[in-house]
Design an enzyme around this catalytic site. Structure first.
Site, short mmCIF file in Angstrom:
data_model
loop_
_atom_site.label_atom_id
_atom_site.label_comp_id
_atom_site.label_asym_id
_atom_site.label_seq_id
_atom_site.Cartn_x
_atom_site.Cartn_y
_atom_site.Cartn_z
N GLU A 72 0.81 -1.23 0.00
CA GLU A 72 0.00 0.00 0.00
C GLU A 72 0.84 1.28 0.00
OE1 GLU A 72 -2.86 -0.43 3.17
OE2 GLU A 72 -3.83 -2.12 2.19
N GLU A 101 -5.62 -10.86 -1.74
CA GLU A 101 -6.51 -10.65 -0.58
C GLU A 101 -7.97 -10.67 -1.00
OE1 GLU A 101 -5.31 -7.35 1.91
OE2 GLU A 101 -3.19 -7.66 1.49
C1 GLA Z 1 -4.91 -4.68 4.04
C2 GLA Z 1 -3.63 -5.44 4.39
C3 GLA Z 1 -3.95 -6.79 4.97
C4 GLA Z 1 -5.07 -6.74 5.96
C5 GLA Z 1 -6.26 -6.08 5.34
C6 GLA Z 1 -7.49 -6.06 6.18
O1 GLA Z 1 -5.48 -5.12 2.89
O2 GLA Z 1 -2.77 -5.62 3.32
O3 GLA Z 1 -2.79 -7.29 5.57
O4 GLA Z 1 -4.67 -6.06 7.12
O5 GLA Z 1 -5.89 -4.75 5.02
O6 GLA Z 1 -7.32 -6.28 7.53
#
Ligand code: GLA
Length: 411
Positions: free
Chosen positions: A187, A308
């Protein structure tokens, strides 16, 4: 911005289900027209995807914590998955927090206890591991940035050394543990669409580096150091991928920022193998834009990981994510969302997995295993969500069946 959610943990029940076979059209699973096929008849997701991709042991992953290493969830992992990601246990604040009571000193030694438990579970069950993550602004302990900023060049050097030593320590600890990729940075892109400065400036990493020189250089350093350690461990881009992971790459304006950063890393000659797309999606997500995110990475000759994945059953408006209240976020559907919503989710999952079936997509991970444990019960608001492929009892949902069997249509 993403936040760590308070996870609602419900008790998992035993598998239910009746008789009957998965057939075409709305399925009669023995429980009447349009009911789910019996759980026991479910093919292993990992086997289905390995066959579809032609890749033996294709990584089909789930984010887990230690609660997933026993009971019903562990059984789902054993049958359906071939990879895990540590939900939190490999983040910097988990592995190397500040010393107790200090904001400037690191703990005397890194703490790998929880992460090692997850890796031991993975090894015992023939599961590969995605390393997540070596750097994230939300989980950066403050000791990384402690020091006298008046000597700006020295300060920058100090922060740089800490970053590289940390990366080296963590990568070496998990070397040989079936780790096939590291999210080197998480991020780091700005949320402002098509930003003139594509980097996230509200990051302690960016700000520490900006004390002397370009704030963005920490991203280059992270890849540089991860590449050095990888080489020193005798590994390479063929067997240990170095990735940049981010969310909202399916939105063109955010994607432009992510790709500008990827181009910076490539142009600096630092080793980057690909992009991890979080793909925290919701009903109504535009699959064509998901595909556009994948092709943008392919155009750079890099690989894609889906890191994710989840599909919120709420088609919230954009303002929901800044307001984080109901409204503008949609009202809670309660414990039993309608079939219409679950069917819509299933059809979106099918379209997504079709879009993911391309050689550049080299792993697919869902952010959780079953609906009993998902960060989306607390984000963007506290509300019941059902974003995954297995229900709160651990049984395959319509979303699972639409992925594995093209003849199945949810009611
Ligand atoms: C982001 C992070 C993850 C997780 C999510 C939601 O996407 O990359 O590691 O913490 O938030 O909890």
């Amino acid at each position: 911005m993403r936040f760590l959610a308070g996870f609602a943990l419900l008790l998992l029940g035993a598998c239910g289900g009746g008789g009957g076979d998965a057939g075409g059209g709305p399925v009669d699973g023995g429980g009447g027209a349009g009911s789910l096929p019996p759980p026991a008849s479910a093919p292993a997701l990992k086997t289905t995807l390995a066959a579809r991709t032609g890749v033996n042991n294709f990584p089909v992953g789930a984010a887990i914590d230690v609660s997933a290493t026993s009971g019903t969830v562990a059984a789902i992992l054993q049958k359906h998955f071939s990879s895990i990601t540590a939900e939190n246990a490999m983040k910097p604040d988990a592995i190397w927090p500040n010393a107790a009571g200090s904001s400037t000193q690191p703990a005397a030694a890194p703490n790998f206890t929880t992460a090692d438990q997850l890796v031991a579970f993975a090894n015992a069950n023939n599961l590969q591991v995605r390393g997540h993550t070596l750097l994230w602004h939300q989980t950066a302990p403050t000791w990384f940035f402690a020091g006298d900023q008046s000597n700006t060049a020295n300060y920058r050097l100090l922060v740089q050394q800490r970053l590289c030593q940390y990366i080296d320590t963590v990568m070496r600890h998990f070397n040989g543990q079936n780790v096939y990729a590291w999210d080197v940075v998480n991020e780091v892109a700005s949320d402002t669409p098509n930003a003139a400065n594509p980097y996230r400036t509200a990051s302690p990493w960016y700000q520490a580096y900006a004390v002397s020189g370009a704030g963005r250089d920490y991203v280059l350093d992270a890849f540089h150091c991860a590449g050095q350690t990888r080489a020193a461990m005798g590994r390479n881009s063929g067997n240990l991928k170095l990735m940049l992971n981010d969310y909202n790459t399916e939105l063109p304006g955010k994607r432009a920022n992510v790709m500008a950063i990827v181009d910076d890393v490539i142009n600096a000659g630092e080793p980057i193998d690909g992009v991890g797309h979080q793909f925290h999606l919701e009903l109504g997500a535009d699959v064509a834009q998901v595909t556009a995110a994948l092709t943008a990475v392919e155009q750079r000759g890099l690989v894609n990981h889906v890191t994710e994945l989840d599909v919120s059953i709420y088609a919230d408006p954009g303002e929901c994510f800044s307001a984080r209240t109901i409204p503008p976020c949609l009202a809670d559907f309660g414990a039993n969302p309608t079939q219409a919503v679950l069917s819509q989710q299933a059809l979106l999952y099918r379209a997504l997995f079709t879009a993911f079936t391309r050689p550049s997509v080299q792993s697919i991970t869902t952010w959780g295993v079953a609906d009993n444990h998902t960060w989306l019960n607390g984000f963007p608001v506290n509300r019941t969500n059902r974003p995954l492929l297995f229900d709160i009892a651990g049984n395959p949902k319509w979303a699972f069946w639409t992925i594995v069997d093209s003849s199945i249509t949810p009611p």
